[in-house]
Structure formats: structure tokens, C-alpha cells
Design an enzyme around this catalytic site. Structure first.
Site, PDB file in Angstrom:
ATOM      1  N   PHE A   1       0.815  -1.210   0.000  1.00  0.00           N
ATOM      2  CA  PHE A   1       0.000   0.000   0.000  1.00  0.00           C
ATOM      3  C   PHE A   1       0.853   1.267   0.000  1.00  0.00           C
ATOM      4  O   PHE A   1       1.849   1.367   0.721  1.00  0.00           O
ATOM      5  CB  PHE A   1      -0.898   0.039   1.244  1.00  0.00           C
ATOM      6  CG  PHE A   1      -1.948  -1.027   1.279  1.00  0.00           C
ATOM      7  CD1 PHE A   1      -3.181  -0.815   0.688  1.00  0.00           C
ATOM      8  CD2 PHE A   1      -1.704  -2.238   1.901  1.00  0.00           C
ATOM      9  CE1 PHE A   1      -4.164  -1.798   0.711  1.00  0.00           C
ATOM     10  CE2 PHE A   1      -2.675  -3.222   1.940  1.00  0.00           C
ATOM     11  CZ  PHE A   1      -3.907  -3.012   1.343  1.00  0.00           C
ATOM     12  N   ASP A   2       0.419   2.233  -0.779  1.00  0.00           N
ATOM     13  CA  ASP A   2       0.874   3.604  -0.618  1.00  0.00           C
ATOM     14  C   ASP A   2       0.231   4.137   0.663  1.00  0.00           C
ATOM     15  O   ASP A   2      -0.746   3.560   1.168  1.00  0.00           O
ATOM     16  CB  ASP A   2       0.435   4.414  -1.844  1.00  0.00           C
ATOM     17  CG  ASP A   2       0.589   5.902  -1.658  1.00  0.00           C
ATOM     18  OD1 ASP A   2       1.709   6.328  -1.321  1.00  0.00           O
ATOM     19  OD2 ASP A   2      -0.402   6.629  -1.824  1.00  0.00           O
ATOM     20  N   PHE A   3       0.746   5.252   1.186  1.00  0.00           N
ATOM     21  CA  PHE A   3       0.167   5.827   2.403  1.00  0.00           C
ATOM     22  C   PHE A   3      -0.650   7.080   2.129  1.00  0.00           C
ATOM     23  O   PHE A   3      -1.873   7.092   2.287  1.00  0.00           O
ATOM     24  CB  PHE A   3       1.269   6.145   3.425  1.00  0.00           C
ATOM     25  CG  PHE A   3       0.737   6.788   4.673  1.00  0.00           C
ATOM     26  CD1 PHE A   3       0.059   6.035   5.610  1.00  0.00           C
ATOM     27  CD2 PHE A   3       0.898   8.155   4.900  1.00  0.00           C
ATOM     28  CE1 PHE A   3      -0.462   6.633   6.765  1.00  0.00           C
ATOM     29  CE2 PHE A   3       0.393   8.753   6.041  1.00  0.00           C
ATOM     30  CZ  PHE A   3      -0.286   7.991   6.981  1.00  0.00           C
TER      31      PHE A   3
END
Length: 220
Positions: A7-9
Site C-alpha cells: 500500500f501507498d500511504f
């Protein structure tokens, strides 16, 4: 079969847009730089701090870069308690569900590792992630595939077993460069068409749509 989710944040798990925009604007004013509009600022989200600055000011003298970094980080620390980022809807319950189903959940961000881990802890998201990678953990940041390649190597997964989930074209480009599946989220800082144009295999409009069924979403 997909087993690893990367996941990106910013813009994917957490809504940090207001904080990032305000920090950029105040940094520009502090250094006497021409102010950029919100769209131009948001187009840099997902890039390392210096790369984002150079995208907004491509003709700027390199001499100002250290002052930009120092000013931005000081203001960010001052403002993060005022413009407190929130977790996007359905993130926690979906992460819990994915974890219970046996997926390995990780984060790959262009944010500094210390900042990233602090946000994850404060938001109650840290327990979901077994591996967290920040910009200072790699030589080449997004859109280079190194963050994904390092994650795969460190955790022992094959590319076909992994998927990158992010809100920006740089996330999709990073994933494609590493040969993994990619899923864009349209509620962040780029729209559905931008994500599809970047080559995303899938695009979802709500975090809760992620893996509602045993197979990935099919709404390209």
C-alpha cells in the site's frame, strides 16, 4: 494468487492532502517563491520531497533545495497537529479483514520512514502491517520499482503474488516496473482516468471494494 499487498500511504490509507498543501504553501511564502495552486501541489504527492519541489519549480537554482527541505520539514512538524490527517473510510475494517484472510500487508511510501511509522502508530494502523518501507530505505524512490522489488526480495514473494495499491500514477508505474499487479484508488489525489492512463490493472472508488471477492476487482 495474490498474497502480498503493498500500500501507498498518502492519499491511499490516509487523507493528508490538506496538511501537505498547507505546508507547501507556507514554505513557498517563507522562501518568497511564486505560489502554486492546489492542483500543482497535489500532482507532486507520492514523490520524494526534493523531486516534488523540482516538479513545481523545474528552473529553480539547486542552491535553494536544502533551504526548501529544512523549511518544509519544520513547518510540517508545526502543522501536523493543526491539520490532522484522517484515515479514509473503510480502511481499518478492510485491513482487518484482509489480515484475517491471510494476506501479507505492507506499506511503501515516499515519506521518511520515521514520519510514516509515526502516522501509522497514531492512526492505529501499525498493527496491520508486517513491513513498512520509507523513502530513506531505498536508493531509488517512486516511480522507480525499487521499493516493490525490495519488498518482494525481503519477504520472499514472486511478482505475480503481489499487488500495489495507490492513488497516484507514480504508484502504478512503480508496480508495473516491478512486474506486479496494480490497483488505483480514485478517491485520493488522482482521478480514475489518470490511473488508467498510467496502466493500472484495476481501479476502485472506495477502499472497501478491495478484494470483496476472492479474485481482484474487475472494473478497469
Amino acid at each position: 494468487m495474490i498474497k502480498l499487498l503493498i500500500f501507498d500511504f498518502d492519499g491511499t490509507l490516509a487523507d493528508t492532502r490538506e496538511l501537505i498543501v498547507e505546508t507547501n504553501l507556507r514554505s513557498m511564502r517563507a522562501l518568497g517563491l511564486p505560489e502554486k495552486d492546489e492542483g500543482s501541489i497535489c500532482a507532486t504527492i507520492g514523490l520524494p520531497l526534493v523531486d516534488g519541489f523540482l516538479k513545481m519549480y523545474p528552473d529553480i537554482s539547486a542552491d535553494i533545495i536544502p533551504e526548501w527541505v529544512r523549511t518544509y520539514r519544520e513547518l510540517f512538524e508545526q502543522l501536523k497537529g493543526q491539520f490532522v490527517p484522517g484515515v479514509f473510510p473503510h480502511v481499518k475494517v478492510t485491513l482487518s479483514n484482509l489480515q484475517e484472510r491471510g494476506f501479507t500487508l505492507t506499506v511503501a511510501s515516499s515519506r521518511k520512514t520515521s514520519s510514516l511509522k509515526e502516522f501509522l502508530e497514531n492512526m492505529g494502523l501499525a498493527p496491520f502491517f508486517s513491513y513498512v518501507l520509507g523513502v530513506d530505505d531505498v536508493v531509488h524512490a517512486k516511480p522507480h520499482p525499487e521499493p516493490v522489488l525490495k519488498t518482494l526480495k525481503d519477504l520472499g514473494f514472486a511478482p505475480e503474488e503481489a499487488m500495489v495499491i495507490g492513488d497516484m500514477p507514480v504508484d502504478i508505474q512503480m508496480g508495473l516496473g516491478a512486474g506486479v499487479w496494480t490497483c488505483g484508488v480514485s478517491y485520493g489525489n488522482a482521478d480514475r482516468q489518470q490511473l488508467l492512463d498510467a496502466g493500472a490493472h484495476y481501479v476502485i472508488d472506495d477502499f472497501g471494494e478491495l478484494f470483496e471477492e476472492p479474485s481482484p476487482p474487475r472494473n478497469r
